[in-house]
Write a protein that holds these residues in place. Sequence first.
Motif, PDB file in Angstrom:
ATOM      1  N   ALA A 218       0.839  -1.201   0.000  1.00 42.82           N
ATOM      2  CA  ALA A 218       0.000   0.000   0.000  1.00 42.82           C
ATOM      3  C   ALA A 218       0.873   1.250   0.000  1.00 42.82           C
ATOM      4  N   ALA A 219       1.904   1.236   0.822  1.00 45.97           N
ATOM      5  CA  ALA A 219       2.768   2.406   0.912  1.00 45.97           C
ATOM      6  C   ALA A 219       3.411   2.721  -0.432  1.00 45.97           C
TER       7      ALA A 219
ATOM      8  N   PHE B 160       0.712   3.969  -2.806  1.00 42.90           N
ATOM      9  CA  PHE B 160       0.289   5.323  -2.448  1.00 42.90           C
ATOM     10  C   PHE B 160       1.354   6.349  -2.836  1.00 42.90           C
ATOM     11  N   LEU B 161       2.605   5.922  -2.714  1.00 40.52           N
ATOM     12  CA  LEU B 161       3.685   6.871  -2.962  1.00 40.52           C
ATOM     13  C   LEU B 161       4.062   6.986  -4.435  1.00 40.52           C
TER      14      LEU B 161
ATOM     15  N   PRO C  84       2.884   8.201  -7.155  1.00 38.88           N
ATOM     16  CA  PRO C  84       2.886   9.494  -7.854  1.00 38.88           C
ATOM     17  C   PRO C  84       4.103  10.342  -7.492  1.00 38.88           C
ATOM     18  N   ILE C  85       4.480  10.264  -6.206  1.00 38.39           N
ATOM     19  CA  ILE C  85       5.598  11.086  -5.750  1.00 38.39           C
ATOM     20  C   ILE C  85       6.917  10.568  -6.319  1.00 38.39           C
ATOM     21  N   ILE C  86       7.025   9.247  -6.397  1.00 39.05           N
ATOM     22  CA  ILE C  86       8.267   8.684  -6.923  1.00 39.05           C
ATOM     23  C   ILE C  86       8.414   9.036  -8.403  1.00 39.05           C
TER      24      ILE C  86
ATOM     25  N   PHE D 229       7.043  11.585  -9.828  1.00 32.81           N
ATOM     26  CA  PHE D 229       7.290  13.029  -9.838  1.00 32.81           C
ATOM     27  C   PHE D 229       8.765  13.331  -9.615  1.00 32.81           C
ATOM     28  N   LEU D 230       9.342  12.716  -8.585  1.00 34.61           N
ATOM     29  CA  LEU D 230      10.741  13.002  -8.256  1.00 34.61           C
ATOM     30  C   LEU D 230      11.674  12.579  -9.396  1.00 34.61           C
TER      31      LEU D 230
ATOM     32  N   ALA E 183      10.921  12.196 -12.675  1.00 33.19           N
ATOM     33  CA  ALA E 183      10.729  12.912 -13.935  1.00 33.19           C
ATOM     34  C   ALA E 183      11.006  14.405 -13.819  1.00 33.19           C
ATOM     35  N   LEU E 184      10.596  14.994 -12.707  1.00 33.95           N
ATOM     36  CA  LEU E 184      10.682  16.447 -12.639  1.00 33.95           C
ATOM     37  C   LEU E 184      11.718  16.944 -11.644  1.00 33.95           C
TER      38      LEU E 184
END
Lengths: 277, 303
Positions: B22-23, B26-27, B29-31, B33-34, B36-37
């Motif tokens: 789950a973690a 859930f995470l 999108p952030i991974i 994001f980090l 790619a951007l």
Amino acid sequence: MINFKLRTTLLYLAVAILVIWILLPIVWMVSTAFKPPKEQFTAPPLLFPLNPTLSNFETIATPWFIRIFVNSLIVSTSTTAIVIGMSLLPSYSFARFRFRLRRHIFYTLIFSQMFPLAALIIPIYMIVFTFNLLDTYYALVIANLTFTVPTSVWLMRSFILGIPVELEEAALIDGCSKISAFARIVLPLLGPGIASTTTYIFILTWQEFLFALTFISLDEMKTLTVGILRFIGQYAYAIDWGAVMAASTVASVPVFVLFMLLQRQLIAGLLKGALKT
Amino acid sequence: MKEITEASYSVSRKKLDIDVIAAVLFLSPIIIFLLALFFYPLFQTLWLSFTSFSSFREPQAFVGFENYLNAFREPIFQTVVTNTAVLTFFVVFVDFVLGLGVALLLNQKFKGRSIVRALVILPWAMPGVVAGYLWRFIFNPELGLVNAFLMSVRAIDGYIAWLDHPSTALIVLIISYVWKGSPFFIIIYLAALQTVSEEQLDAALIDGAGFWQKLRYIILPHISPIINVTVLLATFWTFNYFELVWVITGGGPYDSTQIFPTYIYQSAFLWRTFGRASAYAVFDFIMLATFGLLFVWLRKVKL
């Protein structure tokens, strides 16, 4: 008694100086926007217009200006919606789950927000260029994520930390899954947190200038902040300040209103964020 | 309650696996994001700084440290470093002193306090470009308020062209930065002051402590975690703030007020020397990262 009076006088004097320092530029902006051309050039300048007029607003109220206002609205609204949607589950995860690398990922995220946009803008330009996204809303929304996602997760996580964990534990014991515990218990209580994060992110993206300047060259795709440049024109000595200040007033009003509506919650949220890092 | 916590979080092996899955889910999108951007652009900038990249049509030629060596030889490099450092130092210092001072003031009781508190933050909500034009207009030689005021009190005889001289242009920039940036700190400090315990302050008053003693021994220690975070944020924001310099001076006169963000932008998007701009960007990044890490380490900031 005299001492007390002196103290009160000094207090009000200090408050008056503060208010002048903060408000004078804003009053000057609005008053210039309402001045007829003649009153723009008086020496000494008039603080308030003698014959207020809407002519500056008529000058700027072209279909193009309405278009760039709408562009700003579209970009800010969609960025905000995506950022909030994107950061809900990660924030929950950072606040509630314990797993290896949690702190590392969180720190990286916070530090990523502190890195210069100028250092990121060239590669992001290349991404946007490669995918043929120059002069589109997508370019701006994607680029805006760089500085809004970390802030949003940071704020939202602190709001979730403020919700007692016992409520979810009870639900978990009753056989609720993690995701439904989040949806049924945390989400409804997170309303104020979401509201203030939304306000904050909207204000940030509404101001965005560097990406809009770099990724947009078509006039009809510009946003307000970059569009205002047009009123300055090419020659510094021929600036129509009345029009510039009218456009500036229009660009400031939405964020002022939004901020006034939600300031209490926003400030509480920011403080939580700063305390619970 | 403790047992329940453990039961639901870590004791059961099966539960744990679900948590990990789950973690990660859930995470994700952030991974993404980090990667790619953040990481991709960061390494790309680093790579570009070693190339002569200037057009998307030509291949990127590796030039080693040439961009860096050139930068060190150019006088403009020194100007950019000095300006960015001086501007950031003064702005952050004034933001802090003014922010805390005004917060203490607004924490007193007076009529109209809630209105003043709400008004104070307006400059922060205003778009930076707008604030830039506003200050450029205020310091306009013939039409601006500042010259008009100084003339009326006979402090000056003729109009001063504030933005035509490097030193006065820098002062105008500092003023506009503080006007735009300090409200955020005022509001944060004000909120922080409200968490200082009244009892402690009363006790200090009974012990005969004056204003400065209360400030030094009770208020400052209590809000010091907030001060650390805000000073760090102010430094990063000021260091990287683009709009005000761009709009007010455009880096002029004669590049004398160029800072990293404006100069990087110019080198990259006006002159199309991406490699050179990337070298400046890497240097900008190193300066800020060094400061950030030193600050966190020396002040023991808990992030």
